[in-house]
Motif scaffolding. Sequence first.
Motif, PDB file in Angstrom:
ATOM      1  N   ARG A 151       0.855  -1.188   0.000  1.00  0.00           N
ATOM      2  CA  ARG A 151       0.000   0.000   0.000  1.00  0.00           C
ATOM      3  C   ARG A 151       0.886   1.231   0.000  1.00  0.00           C
ATOM      4  NH1 ARG A 151      -0.552   4.778   3.615  1.00  0.00           N
ATOM      5  NH2 ARG A 151      -2.460   5.772   2.848  1.00  0.00           N
ATOM      6  N   VAL A 152       0.493   2.233  -0.778  1.00  0.00           N
ATOM      7  CA  VAL A 152       1.197   3.510  -0.767  1.00  0.00           C
ATOM      8  C   VAL A 152       0.181   4.647  -0.660  1.00  0.00           C
ATOM      9  CG1 VAL A 152       3.188   2.734  -2.109  1.00  0.00           C
ATOM     10  CG2 VAL A 152       1.184   3.685  -3.295  1.00  0.00           C
ATOM     11  N   ILE A 153       0.673   5.833  -0.310  1.00  0.00           N
ATOM     12  CA  ILE A 153      -0.127   7.049  -0.357  1.00  0.00           C
ATOM     13  C   ILE A 153      -0.629   7.234  -1.788  1.00  0.00           C
ATOM     14  CG2 ILE A 153       0.032   9.573  -0.184  1.00  0.00           C
ATOM     15  CD1 ILE A 153       2.134   9.254   1.930  1.00  0.00           C
ATOM     16  N   GLN A 154      -1.758   7.905  -1.927  1.00  0.00           N
ATOM     17  CA  GLN A 154      -2.313   8.149  -3.267  1.00  0.00           C
ATOM     18  C   GLN A 154      -1.509   9.237  -3.969  1.00  0.00           C
ATOM     19  OE1 GLN A 154      -6.015   8.343  -1.114  1.00  0.00           O
ATOM     20  NE2 GLN A 154      -6.994   6.992  -2.597  1.00  0.00           N
ATOM     21  N   SER A 155      -0.339   8.812  -4.477  1.00  0.00           N
ATOM     22  CA  SER A 155       0.606   9.717  -5.125  1.00  0.00           C
ATOM     23  C   SER A 155       1.358   8.952  -6.214  1.00  0.00           C
ATOM     24  CB  SER A 155       1.603  10.259  -4.092  1.00  0.00           C
ATOM     25  OG  SER A 155       2.800  10.685  -4.701  1.00  0.00           O
ATOM     26  N   ASP A 156       1.461   9.549  -7.402  1.00  0.00           N
ATOM     27  CA  ASP A 156       2.150   8.886  -8.516  1.00  0.00           C
ATOM     28  C   ASP A 156       3.619   8.615  -8.196  1.00  0.00           C
ATOM     29  OD1 ASP A 156      -0.172   8.926  -9.945  1.00  0.00           O
ATOM     30  OD2 ASP A 156       0.362  10.650 -11.194  1.00  0.00           O
ATOM     31  N   ASN A 185       5.602   3.266   6.031  1.00  0.00           N
ATOM     32  CA  ASN A 185       5.256   4.383   6.900  1.00  0.00           C
ATOM     33  C   ASN A 185       6.334   4.536   7.973  1.00  0.00           C
ATOM     34  OD1 ASN A 185       3.610   6.518   7.954  1.00  0.00           O
ATOM     35  ND2 ASN A 185       1.806   5.412   7.205  1.00  0.00           N
ATOM     36  N   ASN A 186       6.104   5.490   8.876  1.00  0.00           N
ATOM     37  CA  ASN A 186       7.037   5.734   9.965  1.00  0.00           C
ATOM     38  C   ASN A 186       6.697   4.880  11.186  1.00  0.00           C
ATOM     39  OD1 ASN A 186       4.853   7.161  11.358  1.00  0.00           O
ATOM     40  ND2 ASN A 186       5.217   8.773   9.869  1.00  0.00           N
ATOM     41  N   PHE A 187       7.570   4.870  12.179  1.00  0.00           N
ATOM     42  CA  PHE A 187       7.340   4.069  13.380  1.00  0.00           C
ATOM     43  C   PHE A 187       6.045   4.452  14.124  1.00  0.00           C
ATOM     44  CE2 PHE A 187      11.944   2.674  13.549  1.00  0.00           C
ATOM     45  CZ  PHE A 187      11.666   1.313  13.524  1.00  0.00           C
ATOM     46  N   PRO A 188       5.760   5.739  14.352  1.00  0.00           N
ATOM     47  CA  PRO A 188       4.531   6.070  15.073  1.00  0.00           C
ATOM     48  C   PRO A 188       3.252   5.589  14.386  1.00  0.00           C
ATOM     49  CG  PRO A 188       6.048   7.899  15.234  1.00  0.00           C
ATOM     50  CD  PRO A 188       6.639   6.929  14.247  1.00  0.00           C
TER      51      PRO A 188
END
Length: 325
Positions: free
Chosen positions: A169-174, A209-212
């Motif tokens: 999964r990724v952010i909705q960004s090309d 993603n990041n740790f938090p």
Amino acid sequence: MMHFGKVAAAFTVAATLLASTAMAQTVLRSSDTHPDGYPTVEGVKYFGELVKERTDGRYEVEVYHSAQLGEEKDTIEQVRTGVIELNRISMAPFNGTVKETIVPALPYIFRSEEHMHKVMDGAVGDQIKAAFEDIGLVVLAYYDAGSRSFYNSKKPINSVEDLKGMKFRVIQSDIFVDMVAALGANATPMPYGEVYSSMETGVIDGAENNFPSYDTAKHFEVAKYYSLDEHTILPEVFVMNKAAYDQLSPEDQEIFQQAAKESVAKQRELWAAKVAESRKNVEAGGAEITNPDKQGFIDAMEPVYAKHVTDPVLKKMVEDVKAVQ
């Protein structure tokens, strides 16, 4: 009789003043996809406290955390159209509408979080702020979101080869889609709130993603392999609807800007503490953390830069970022 008449008149005046004061208060709504207590949520709350105090209660900020007002894509439209006044959001979803946001979203553009701070606090950050006004938004602050790394439910990732064929999964960004493709994996853009169940059911193998975020969203429960490749150090952006901002007096605009600046220092402090706490939490929860050689990841990013950094403005920005020491 005259005495009671004066008392009644005094009460009427007092009531009118109270009503006037109540009417004078403006409540500003702010959205965040993260849970209550998360550093970005607390950063905006702190901003709101300062604004309320320094405007003598004329302005109050209500923070709607945990995606109560919708996922990021929805709330971007809400703040642009003025349905809500404020929004704390990742910069990546703006890549298609504010071209300047492409640069901080590029993989490995920042050498460290300290480098990112210097860039965003300087001329490049100001250039990005100016570009946001063209889409009806005023940037009040850049917040920390740390470094993003891959995690999955299948196996430890020690090299680029280990990613091949996996679904993330990724952010909705090309840019993020192309980054994953350049590493030989398959990208699945989806809202943040759907990631846990998608990993649990095998729709995707993992995310990044990041740790938090890995900790607070409980992703470590269903994806225990975390690879510290740190491909992006993408700042978050705290924005205000420009029409709402323009309605503020020059004095109140200064109050808002100063409160936002002070909230950045607060948020960075909270962020550093949260990263350390979250790493301990996920390790205690069974997460396995690996440290792959980053050079292979960096080398694989050439086609991403070639595709997304074609505009002369962006090429110059990339050089400007690299020049910041």
